[in-house]
Design a protein around this motif. Sequence first.
Motif, short mmCIF file in Angstrom:
data_model
loop_
_atom_site.label_atom_id
_atom_site.label_comp_id
_atom_site.label_asym_id
_atom_site.label_seq_id
_atom_site.Cartn_x
_atom_site.Cartn_y
_atom_site.Cartn_z
N GLN A 116 -20.99 -10.21 -73.03
CA GLN A 116 -21.06 -10.97 -71.79
C GLN A 116 -19.67 -11.20 -71.22
O GLN A 116 -19.45 -11.05 -70.01
N ASP A 140 -18.21 -9.80 -67.69
CA ASP A 140 -17.66 -10.68 -66.66
C ASP A 140 -16.25 -10.25 -66.26
O ASP A 140 -15.90 -10.26 -65.07
N MET A 152 -23.58 -5.42 -68.86
CA MET A 152 -23.55 -5.45 -70.32
C MET A 152 -24.14 -4.18 -70.90
O MET A 152 -23.64 -3.65 -71.90
#
Length: 302
Positions: A163, A167, A173
């Motif tokens: 994750q 980001d 992902m």
Amino acid sequence: MSSKGISQRIKLQSFDDMFDTEENNEVADLGVKPVDGQIVEIPLSELHTFKNHPFRVVDDENMEEMVESVKEYGVLVPAIARPRAEGGYELISGHRRKHASELAGKDTMPVIIRDCDNDEAVVIMVDANIQREDILISERAKAYQMKYEAMKHQGVGGGLSLQEMSDQAGESMKTIQRLICLASLDNKLLDMVDEKKLSLRQGVDLSFIPQEQQLIVYDVINEMNVSLSLEQSARIKEASRKGYLNADFLRDYLSEKKPKPRKVVFNQKKLDNYFTPDMSNEDIEELIVKLLDEWKEKGEPR
């Protein structure tokens, strides 16, 4: 330790911190050990390549432009390195700048000294390079795999690692997970992915089979001069799992007449009505197939 905590620990200095303070602007006396975070001029001969550095340093047009810039202005953005126990410094970020400096006839380059452990160094190294536009799929795969392992060593769980990587890099992902799988592919097959002779999904399928069988696959498809379909790469993966994958099976299977491939092209504007911008082509294809399977199971007419 939380993923946020790790990011804060390895956060690079801002340009204000790097260049505006009197302490950081000192050129270190080579006889005095530099302090953490200090910018110093280091002889190029003292800068050593990062272990298992996944990114290429190539003499292309971009390198020629960098060399000319270094000749005229010097290295404007300092590299990052850490002290080595055996002497000298290990480059964390700045391998292309070092090469450009060598080609430009320089003896030293500015470097930010960082006192960090192996895992922190890997994360910094990957983050400093992963956003470049000219990197290969194989380089992204190896870099993400290194960062993923480093974050696990730091105590970040697999899901949280993916994750946070998603980001930071702006990739899904699932794409990052596939690239991490791809890193276990033999280099010869990885080259085929880079050359677009194998798709990302096909490479991931083949990454699940043992290395010795990967080499058999490579040898046979080159011997027969064939390209694999998604169906074939999935079947090869299944054959390996069930224990009957070998060169003879591959030759027989790949000799079978393949149906004429069908290619469906969607209008981009129509796709934008249904899929978010962060979804990769592979994610979109997978979702479409899933919805079609559900539609088929409901017994809808064809």
